[in-house]
Design a protein around this motif. Sequence first.
Motif, PDB file in Angstrom:
ATOM      1  N   TRP A 174      -3.668   0.314  -5.348  1.00 11.04           N
ATOM      2  CA  TRP A 174      -4.402   0.776  -4.791  1.00 11.04           C
ATOM      3  C   TRP A 174      -5.377   1.741  -6.502  1.00 11.04           C
ATOM      4  CZ3 TRP A 174      -7.248  -1.903  -1.080  1.00 11.04           C
ATOM      5  CH2 TRP A 174      -6.017  -2.580  -0.602  1.00 11.04           C
ATOM      6  N   LYS A 175      -4.059   1.973  -6.847  1.00 10.39           N
ATOM      7  CA  LYS A 175      -4.620   2.442  -8.380  1.00 10.39           C
ATOM      8  C   LYS A 175      -6.016   1.638  -8.885  1.00 10.39           C
ATOM      9  CE  LYS A 175      -0.292   3.986  -8.738  1.00 10.39           C
ATOM     10  NZ  LYS A 175       1.078   4.747  -9.956  1.00 10.39           N
ATOM     11  N   TYR A 207       0.950  -1.478  -0.330  1.00  9.33           N
ATOM     12  CA  TYR A 207       0.465  -0.175   0.313  1.00  9.33           C
ATOM     13  C   TYR A 207       0.464   1.302   0.426  1.00  9.33           C
ATOM     14  CZ  TYR A 207      -2.862   3.795   1.552  1.00  9.33           C
ATOM     15  OH  TYR A 207      -3.733   4.376   1.548  1.00  9.33           O
ATOM     16  N   PRO A 208       1.784   0.882   0.956  1.00 10.85           N
ATOM     17  CA  PRO A 208       2.528   2.526   0.708  1.00 10.85           C
ATOM     18  C   PRO A 208       3.272   2.870  -0.855  1.00 10.85           C
ATOM     19  CG  PRO A 208       3.822   1.446   2.936  1.00 10.85           C
ATOM     20  CD  PRO A 208       2.159   0.061   2.029  1.00 10.85           C
ATOM     21  N   GLU A 209       3.648   2.434  -1.188  1.00  7.15           N
ATOM     22  CA  GLU A 209       4.362   2.278  -2.444  1.00  7.15           C
ATOM     23  C   GLU A 209       3.217   2.466  -3.405  1.00  7.15           C
ATOM     24  OE1 GLU A 209       5.839  -1.540  -3.138  1.00  7.15           O
ATOM     25  OE2 GLU A 209       7.421  -1.827  -1.870  1.00  7.15           O
ATOM     26  N   GLY A 210       2.151   2.527  -3.287  1.00  4.91           N
ATOM     27  CA  GLY A 210       0.689   3.246  -4.122  1.00  4.91           C
ATOM     28  C   GLY A 210       0.577   2.425  -5.396  1.00  4.91           C
ATOM     29  N   ASN A 211       1.327   1.032  -4.915  1.00  6.33           N
ATOM     30  CA  ASN A 211       1.304   0.553  -6.326  1.00  6.33           C
ATOM     31  C   ASN A 211      -0.033  -0.737  -6.935  1.00  6.33           C
ATOM     32  OD1 ASN A 211       3.358   1.129  -7.535  1.00  6.33           O
ATOM     33  ND2 ASN A 211       4.605  -0.506  -6.801  1.00  6.33           N
TER      34      ASN A 211
END
Length: 58
Positions: A44-45, A38-42
């Motif tokens: 949840w797009k 989640y913190p990488e942002g990959n």
Amino acid sequence: MDHGQQTGKVRDVLCFSCNAALGQFKDRPDVLRRAAEYPEGNVWKPTLVAPGVCQRPS
């Protein structure tokens, strides 16, 4: 003391926060992996499925 949710057997000694996190995730590796990404942002797009319609991963 950390214990397995299914077996109840003691596994190790963890800090309170880590033990609580494992309990919240119900010891599910798939959920833990998604949470770690989640913190990488990959993960949840949203995906565009039609013009103006987005779908978020479940």
